[in-house]
Design an enzyme around this catalytic site. Structure first.
Site, PDB file in Angstrom:
ATOM      1  N   SER A 135      47.048  27.376  33.081  1.00  0.00           N
ATOM      2  CA  SER A 135      46.399  28.655  33.322  1.00  0.00           C
ATOM      3  C   SER A 135      46.739  29.554  32.135  1.00  0.00           C
ATOM      4  O   SER A 135      47.911  29.824  31.882  1.00  0.00           O
ATOM      5  CB  SER A 135      46.954  29.248  34.622  1.00  0.00           C
ATOM      6  OG  SER A 135      46.506  30.573  34.789  1.00  0.00           O
ATOM      7  N   LYS A 161      42.316  26.487  32.434  1.00  0.00           N
ATOM      8  CA  LYS A 161      41.825  27.621  33.233  1.00  0.00           C
ATOM      9  C   LYS A 161      42.048  28.896  32.438  1.00  0.00           C
ATOM     10  O   LYS A 161      43.131  29.117  31.896  1.00  0.00           O
ATOM     11  CB  LYS A 161      42.588  27.649  34.561  1.00  0.00           C
ATOM     12  CG  LYS A 161      42.554  28.957  35.323  1.00  0.00           C
ATOM     13  CD  LYS A 161      43.177  28.798  36.698  1.00  0.00           C
ATOM     14  CE  LYS A 161      44.055  29.981  37.067  1.00  0.00           C
ATOM     15  NZ  LYS A 161      44.727  29.796  38.378  1.00  0.00           N
ATOM     16  N   LYS A 163      42.038  33.036  32.360  1.00  0.00           N
ATOM     17  CA  LYS A 163      42.019  34.275  33.134  1.00  0.00           C
ATOM     18  C   LYS A 163      40.935  35.169  32.544  1.00  0.00           C
ATOM     19  O   LYS A 163      40.804  35.253  31.305  1.00  0.00           O
ATOM     20  CB  LYS A 163      43.383  34.974  33.021  1.00  0.00           C
ATOM     21  CG  LYS A 163      44.497  34.223  33.741  1.00  0.00           C
ATOM     22  CD  LYS A 163      44.338  34.347  35.238  1.00  0.00           C
ATOM     23  CE  LYS A 163      45.546  33.786  35.970  1.00  0.00           C
ATOM     24  NZ  LYS A 163      45.399  33.875  37.432  1.00  0.00           N
ATOM     25  N   ASP A 188      39.513  32.214  36.248  1.00  0.00           N
ATOM     26  CA  ASP A 188      40.154  32.873  37.393  1.00  0.00           C
ATOM     27  C   ASP A 188      40.095  34.381  37.175  1.00  0.00           C
ATOM     28  O   ASP A 188      40.653  34.895  36.204  1.00  0.00           O
ATOM     29  CB  ASP A 188      41.616  32.411  37.502  1.00  0.00           C
ATOM     30  CG  ASP A 188      42.322  32.963  38.737  1.00  0.00           C
ATOM     31  OD1 ASP A 188      41.705  33.751  39.491  1.00  0.00           O
ATOM     32  OD2 ASP A 188      43.507  32.605  38.948  1.00  0.00           O
ATOM     33  N   GLU A 213      37.396  31.009  40.132  1.00  0.00           N
ATOM     34  CA  GLU A 213      38.426  31.257  41.142  1.00  0.00           C
ATOM     35  C   GLU A 213      38.484  32.743  41.509  1.00  0.00           C
ATOM     36  O   GLU A 213      38.546  33.606  40.624  1.00  0.00           O
ATOM     37  CB  GLU A 213      39.772  30.792  40.553  1.00  0.00           C
ATOM     38  CG  GLU A 213      40.938  30.829  41.497  1.00  0.00           C
ATOM     39  CD  GLU A 213      42.208  30.283  40.812  1.00  0.00           C
ATOM     40  OE1 GLU A 213      42.086  29.544  39.808  1.00  0.00           O
ATOM     41  OE2 GLU A 213      43.305  30.610  41.280  1.00  0.00           O
ATOM     42  N   ASP A 238      41.613  31.648  46.201  1.00  0.00           N
ATOM     43  CA  ASP A 238      43.066  31.668  46.020  1.00  0.00           C
ATOM     44  C   ASP A 238      43.620  32.764  46.932  1.00  0.00           C
ATOM     45  O   ASP A 238      43.967  32.512  48.099  1.00  0.00           O
ATOM     46  CB  ASP A 238      43.383  31.906  44.528  1.00  0.00           C
ATOM     47  CG  ASP A 238      44.853  32.101  44.214  1.00  0.00           C
ATOM     48  OD1 ASP A 238      45.679  32.093  45.143  1.00  0.00           O
ATOM     49  OD2 ASP A 238      45.218  32.289  43.024  1.00  0.00           O
ATOM     50  N   LYS A 262      48.516  27.353  47.404  1.00  0.00           N
ATOM     51  CA  LYS A 262      49.822  27.807  46.919  1.00  0.00           C
ATOM     52  C   LYS A 262      50.767  27.874  48.105  1.00  0.00           C
ATOM     53  O   LYS A 262      50.462  28.510  49.114  1.00  0.00           O
ATOM     54  CB  LYS A 262      49.710  29.202  46.284  1.00  0.00           C
ATOM     55  CG  LYS A 262      49.036  29.222  44.923  1.00  0.00           C
ATOM     56  CD  LYS A 262      49.000  30.617  44.338  1.00  0.00           C
ATOM     57  CE  LYS A 262      48.274  30.609  42.996  1.00  0.00           C
ATOM     58  NZ  LYS A 262      47.919  31.970  42.546  1.00  0.00           N
ATOM     59  N   GLY A 290      49.823  28.064  40.750  1.00  0.00           N
ATOM     60  CA  GLY A 290      51.167  28.417  40.304  1.00  0.00           C
ATOM     61  C   GLY A 290      51.372  29.917  40.356  1.00  0.00           C
ATOM     62  O   GLY A 290      50.407  30.687  40.380  1.00  0.00           O
TER      63      GLY A 290
END
Ligand code: OSB
Ligand code: MG
Length: 375
Positions: A135, A161, A163, A188, A213, A238, A262, A290
């Protein structure tokens, strides 16, 4: 297992480099660790709450309060047959899953050690290695992001991934896609958009992403269902999935086609397995998210990721990406093929570097059960 002692401590740990999401930048982590002793066996868990209530409502300090004032009194001196029995003892405490998970996961570590099993096996996991992605935090500009992606791919990571947030999204993803037309890629948003951005988000369909996400509100399911009908790219939830009933609702509504799981967010291994099973029954793949964990939280993530419906690479990556010096031994390492070998040792399978933990501790509290007379 009779719960004899609980130690709660706060560690101050500095990430090697700052991590930026749509809700802010993190570098100094305030991590809570739980050590429970039952029948003379020690087990460890990590509270994955963030410093500020920006991912969800929990924080390092609310978790300290909930564990100290509400969870510990319900557990001290209790006799449990299995870690799964903790849930009933704390069901009167609404929410605060991350606080509960830190404690419950320590009990899972104890139970696995008592049964002389690796935690992955106790949980019913079948994988001997797990697939890893990374990520990547928001960068200054697309060029720097492409550079970072290049470096992570050369380490072997199987999925990237990114952000994103409004204003730092389209151009960044476009630049990465241009350089790497076929890598498994996802984004995400950490709740940075609203349904009125549906047209903008539909623009991401051209990038062939694995998923988007949590684009919408942190506690929403219904609007994600509306959004999913308007875009081709699979949505993944998430933040808004706190337990298996949420997962059932999200799947029934068509709010996502993939699930991020998670441990902290759903309250620990017991509920995480239920979420896993609900998704599996509905053919929704899951992957392990994570929370910038220390080695202890990371070890629990590795164990959980061995369950059979973890069919996509997770955000569980090498200790070295986060910490100059992790608190477990060996630290979590990732192979050139982007995999982590699941440890065979009993419990979480890594040993805790107690001296280092002590050195990093800034606050500590211990509870001991009264010794039973005649015991
Ligand atoms: O949304 O997955 C998230 C980190 C902190 C809070 C939320 C998230 C994240 C990450 C980092 O994406 C994952 C990791 O590398 O631990
Ligand atoms: Mg996320």
């Amino acid at each position: 297992m009779r719960i004899e002692s609980i130690t709660l401590r706060e560690l101050e740990m500095r990430l090697k480099s700052p991590f930026e999401t749509s809700f802010g930048v993190t570098q100094k982590r305030r991590i809570l660790l739980v050590e429970v002793i039952a029948d003379g066996v020690a087990g460890w868990g990590e509270v994955t709450a963030t410093e500020a209530p920006s991912y969800n409502y929990e924080t390092t300090d609310t978790a300290w309060h909930i564990i100290s004032d509400f969870i510990t009194p319900r557990l001290m001196g209790k006799e449990l047959r299995a870690a799964t029995e903790m849930e009933a003892l704390v069901s009167g405490i609404r929410g605060h899953q991350m606080a509960k998970a830190g404690v419950e996961n320590s009990l899972w570590d104890i139970e696995a050690r008592q049964k002389n099993l690796p935690l992955s096996k106790l949980l019913g996991g079948t994988r001997t290695e797990i697939a890893c992605g990374v990520s990547l935090g928001i960068r200054e500009n697309p060029e720097l992001l492409v550079e970072k992606v290049t470096a992570e791919l050369s380490q072997g990571y199987q999925r990237i991934k990114l952000k994103i947030k409004p204003g730092k999204d389209f151009d960044f993803v476009a630049a990465v896609r241009k350089q790497f037309p076929s890598i498994p890629l996802s984004v995400d948003a950490n709740s940075a958009y609203t349904l009125s951005d549906a047209n903008h988000l539909r623009g991401f369909d051209e990038f062939g992403l694995l998923m988007i996400e949590q684009p919408l509100q942190w506690d929403d399911i219904y609007l994600h269902a509306k959004l999913q009908k308007q875009i081709q790219t699979a949505l993944c939830l998430d933040e808004s999935i706190s337990h298996s009933r949420h997962a059932e609702a999200a799947i029934a509504l068509g709010a996502c086609r993939i699930m991020n799981l998670k441990l902290g967010r759903v309250g620990g291994h017991t509920e995480a397995r239920r979420v896993h099973d609900v998704c599996q029954a509905q053919a929704i793949p899951v992957w392990c998210g994570g929370m910038l964990e220390s080695g202890i939280g990371r070890a629990h993530n590795v164990a959980m990721s061995t369950l059979s419906n973890f069919t996509l690479p997770g955000d569980v990556s090498a200790s070295q990406r986060y910490w100059a010096d992790d608190i477990i031994e060996p630290e979590v390492v990732v192979s050139g093929q982007g995999t982590i070998r699941v440890p065979h040792a009993p419990g979480i399978g890594y040993s805790v570097r107690r001296e280092l933990v002590e050195k990093l501790t800034v606050k500590k509290r211990n509870w001991k059960a009264e010794v039973m007379v005649g015991a």
